[in-house]
Design a protein around this motif. Structure first.
Motif, PDB file in Angstrom:
ATOM      1  N   ASP A 110      27.409  74.536  95.166  1.00  0.00           N
ATOM      2  CA  ASP A 110      28.064  73.861  96.287  1.00  0.00           C
ATOM      3  C   ASP A 110      27.068  73.179  97.227  1.00  0.00           C
ATOM      4  O   ASP A 110      27.396  72.877  98.372  1.00  0.00           O
ATOM      5  N   SER A 111      25.857  72.914  96.748  1.00  0.00           N
ATOM      6  CA  SER A 111      24.841  72.291  97.593  1.00  0.00           C
ATOM      7  C   SER A 111      24.870  70.773  97.454  1.00  0.00           C
ATOM      8  O   SER A 111      25.436  70.224  96.498  1.00  0.00           O
ATOM      9  N   ARG A 112      24.247  70.090  98.418  1.00  0.00           N
ATOM     10  CA  ARG A 112      24.112  68.641  98.332  1.00  0.00           C
ATOM     11  C   ARG A 112      23.338  68.247  97.085  1.00  0.00           C
ATOM     12  O   ARG A 112      23.693  67.290  96.389  1.00  0.00           O
ATOM     13  N   GLU A 113      22.251  68.991  96.780  1.00  0.00           N
ATOM     14  CA  GLU A 113      21.430  68.675  95.614  1.00  0.00           C
ATOM     15  C   GLU A 113      22.229  68.790  94.320  1.00  0.00           C
ATOM     16  O   GLU A 113      22.082  67.962  93.413  1.00  0.00           O
ATOM     17  N   ALA A 114      23.079  69.815  94.219  1.00  0.00           N
ATOM     18  CA  ALA A 114      23.894  69.975  93.018  1.00  0.00           C
ATOM     19  C   ALA A 114      24.871  68.818  92.860  1.00  0.00           C
ATOM     20  O   ALA A 114      25.104  68.326  91.750  1.00  0.00           O
ATOM     21  N   MET A 115      25.436  68.353  93.983  1.00  0.00           N
ATOM     22  CA  MET A 115      26.374  67.234  93.906  1.00  0.00           C
ATOM     23  C   MET A 115      25.666  65.960  93.493  1.00  0.00           C
ATOM     24  O   MET A 115      26.188  65.164  92.692  1.00  0.00           O
ATOM     25  N   VAL A 116      24.447  65.737  94.005  1.00  0.00           N
ATOM     26  CA  VAL A 116      23.671  64.562  93.598  1.00  0.00           C
ATOM     27  C   VAL A 116      23.399  64.609  92.095  1.00  0.00           C
ATOM     28  O   VAL A 116      23.496  63.593  91.394  1.00  0.00           O
ATOM     29  N   ALA A 117      23.056  65.798  91.577  1.00  0.00           N
ATOM     30  CA  ALA A 117      22.785  65.931  90.148  1.00  0.00           C
ATOM     31  C   ALA A 117      24.031  65.648  89.315  1.00  0.00           C
ATOM     32  O   ALA A 117      23.957  64.984  88.271  1.00  0.00           O
ATOM     33  N   VAL A 118      25.179  66.127  89.755  1.00  0.00           N
ATOM     34  CA  VAL A 118      26.424  65.879  89.034  1.00  0.00           C
ATOM     35  C   VAL A 118      26.731  64.387  88.994  1.00  0.00           C
ATOM     36  O   VAL A 118      27.080  63.827  87.945  1.00  0.00           O
ATOM     37  N   ARG A 119      26.590  63.715  90.125  1.00  0.00           N
ATOM     38  CA  ARG A 119      26.855  62.278  90.155  1.00  0.00           C
ATOM     39  C   ARG A 119      25.892  61.518  89.240  1.00  0.00           C
ATOM     40  O   ARG A 119      26.279  60.586  88.540  1.00  0.00           O
ATOM     41  N   ALA A 120      24.622  61.923  89.254  1.00  0.00           N
ATOM     42  CA  ALA A 120      23.632  61.252  88.411  1.00  0.00           C
ATOM     43  C   ALA A 120      23.941  61.429  86.930  1.00  0.00           C
ATOM     44  O   ALA A 120      23.648  60.542  86.120  1.00  0.00           O
ATOM     45  N   ALA A 121      24.509  62.578  86.576  1.00  0.00           N
ATOM     46  CA  ALA A 121      24.772  62.883  85.167  1.00  0.00           C
ATOM     47  C   ALA A 121      26.182  62.505  84.724  1.00  0.00           C
ATOM     48  O   ALA A 121      26.551  62.774  83.570  1.00  0.00           O
ATOM     49  N   LEU A 122      26.972  61.878  85.590  1.00  0.00           N
ATOM     50  CA  LEU A 122      28.374  61.595  85.256  1.00  0.00           C
ATOM     51  C   LEU A 122      28.570  60.858  83.934  1.00  0.00           C
ATOM     52  O   LEU A 122      29.465  61.224  83.159  1.00  0.00           O
ATOM     53  N   PRO A 123      27.783  59.822  83.628  1.00  0.00           N
ATOM     54  CA  PRO A 123      28.016  59.147  82.341  1.00  0.00           C
ATOM     55  C   PRO A 123      27.926  60.100  81.149  1.00  0.00           C
ATOM     56  O   PRO A 123      28.753  60.035  80.229  1.00  0.00           O
ATOM     57  N   MET A 124      26.945  61.000  81.166  1.00  0.00           N
ATOM     58  CA  MET A 124      26.805  61.957  80.076  1.00  0.00           C
ATOM     59  C   MET A 124      27.890  63.027  80.140  1.00  0.00           C
ATOM     60  O   MET A 124      28.425  63.451  79.107  1.00  0.00           O
ATOM     61  N   LEU A 125      28.253  63.451  81.349  1.00  0.00           N
ATOM     62  CA  LEU A 125      29.293  64.472  81.498  1.00  0.00           C
ATOM     63  C   LEU A 125      30.640  63.959  80.983  1.00  0.00           C
ATOM     64  O   LEU A 125      31.421  64.715  80.394  1.00  0.00           O
ATOM     65  N   ARG A 126      30.913  62.682  81.202  1.00  0.00           N
ATOM     66  CA  ARG A 126      32.176  62.109  80.710  1.00  0.00           C
ATOM     67  C   ARG A 126      32.242  62.129  79.186  1.00  0.00           C
ATOM     68  O   ARG A 126      33.317  62.273  78.602  1.00  0.00           O
ATOM     69  N   ARG A 127      31.088  61.964  78.532  1.00  0.00           N
ATOM     70  CA  ARG A 127      31.072  61.896  77.068  1.00  0.00           C
ATOM     71  C   ARG A 127      31.023  63.271  76.414  1.00  0.00           C
ATOM     72  O   ARG A 127      31.191  63.379  75.190  1.00  0.00           O
ATOM     73  N   ALA A 128      30.769  64.317  77.177  1.00  0.00           N
ATOM     74  CA  ALA A 128      30.607  65.653  76.602  1.00  0.00           C
ATOM     75  C   ALA A 128      31.943  66.215  76.123  1.00  0.00           C
ATOM     76  O   ALA A 128      32.994  65.967  76.717  1.00  0.00           O
ATOM     77  N   GLY A 129      31.872  66.985  75.048  1.00  0.00           N
ATOM     78  CA  GLY A 129      33.080  67.652  74.562  1.00  0.00           C
ATOM     79  C   GLY A 129      33.592  68.673  75.542  1.00  0.00           C
ATOM     80  O   GLY A 129      34.799  68.873  75.689  1.00  0.00           O
ATOM     81  N   CYS A 130      32.676  69.345  76.252  1.00  0.00           N
ATOM     82  CA  CYS A 130      33.053  70.338  77.255  1.00  0.00           C
ATOM     83  C   CYS A 130      31.981  70.373  78.328  1.00  0.00           C
ATOM     84  O   CYS A 130      30.786  70.354  78.027  1.00  0.00           O
TER      85      CYS A 130
END
Length: 280
Positions: free
Chosen positions: A165-185
């Motif tokens: 729930d940190s700012r850093e974790a949210m930045v990492a999630v946003r940065a990885a969104l293209p890969m996260l969208r393509r992941a099976g899970c």
């Protein structure tokens, strides 16, 4: 892999070989460009000496740094397949004491960095310095791979998000969104959530909803802190579930505090058996 530029900041032809192999695989289709930066970093020669009451110091060796960059380029060029027109090598002279500034200016022109693990059996101070420069001064995500490199599929079967729930974790999630969208899970992992957290009845619900609305297939894992360090819980879960990479915020505490007392970022980097996608 999406379009844009992947970069590797190299200081050692042996230690950075795995990062280059991973970056080559990520840019195999030719849609993304790969820049390999050969860094010749100035250091003061170890020949300071006492002359009576005065300490005599020599100046940093600029010529040696430039020669090191040239040597790195020669050592790394054979690793690049002849048919890869989307790969370029660049030489840089990095001034002593200005690694953060100089490397940060180079890194910020990329979309993501692939880096070797900064900690190992032997000291790796230049790997640590370049990784931190990319994160703090470059301001872009860094994929840290184990020694020898790692295979990260364009559409991974399973990715793990270390969520606190940190700012850093949210930045990492946003940065990885293209890969996260393509992941099976996408496995959102929360270790021992705080009692006072607003979503205690549904830990991770907010970030899971955010990811689902962005097209990711999400599950949430709430884990007890069954081991002494949070990093040990995260690492074991990643290995047990077959996660291909772990997305996490980097250096939620200051770098000095993590060096003196330890921290989840440093502990994960110290034993990087699974690729880490870091941002802050």
């Amino acid at each position: 892999m999406s379009r844009g530029t992947v970069a590797v900041l190299t200081t050692d032809a042996v230690l950075d070989r795995g990062a280059i192999a991973t970056a080559l695989a990520l840019t195999e289709t030719g849609e993304a460009h790969l820049d390999i930066h050969c860094l010749g970093i100035e250091s003061t020669p170890p020949d300071a000496y006492l002359a009576g009451p005065a300490l005599m110091l020599t100046m940093p060796d600029r010529d040696a740094a430039q020669a090191r960059a040239l040597e790195l380029e020669a050592e790394l060029r054979p690793l690049i397949p002849a048919h890869r027109g989307n790969v370029q090598l660049h030489r840089h002279h990095i001034r002593e004491g200005l690694i953060g500034h100089d490397v940060g200016r180079i890194a910020r022109l990329a979309d993501r960095i692939v880096s070797a693990a900064p900690y190992g059996p032997e000291p790796r101070p230049l790997q640590v310095a370049t990784l931190e420069a990319a994160l703090f001064a470059g301001g872009l995500p860094v994929i840290v791979v184990p020694d020898g490199g790692a295979e990260i599929a364009p559409s991974p079967s399973r990715l793990m998000v270390a969520w606190d729930d940190s700012r850093e974790a949210m930045v990492a999630v946003r940065a990885a969104l293209p890969m996260l969208r393509r992941a099976g899970c996408v496995d959102v992992v929360i270790v021992d959530p705080e009692v006072q957290a607003g979503d205690r009845s549904d830990p991770g619900g907010d970030i899971a909803l955010f990811l689902a609305r962005n097209g990711a297939r999400v599950e949430v894992s709430v884990l007890a802190r069954s081991r002494f360090r949070v990093s040990e819980v995260l690492r074991r879960h990643a290995l047990d579930t077959g996660a291909e990479a772990v997305v996490m915020g980097a250096y939620g505490h200051s770098r000095l505090r993590e060096r003196l007392f330890g921290g989840t970022t440093r502990e994960m980097l110290t034993d990087a058996r699974v690729p880490l996608i870091l941002a802050r």
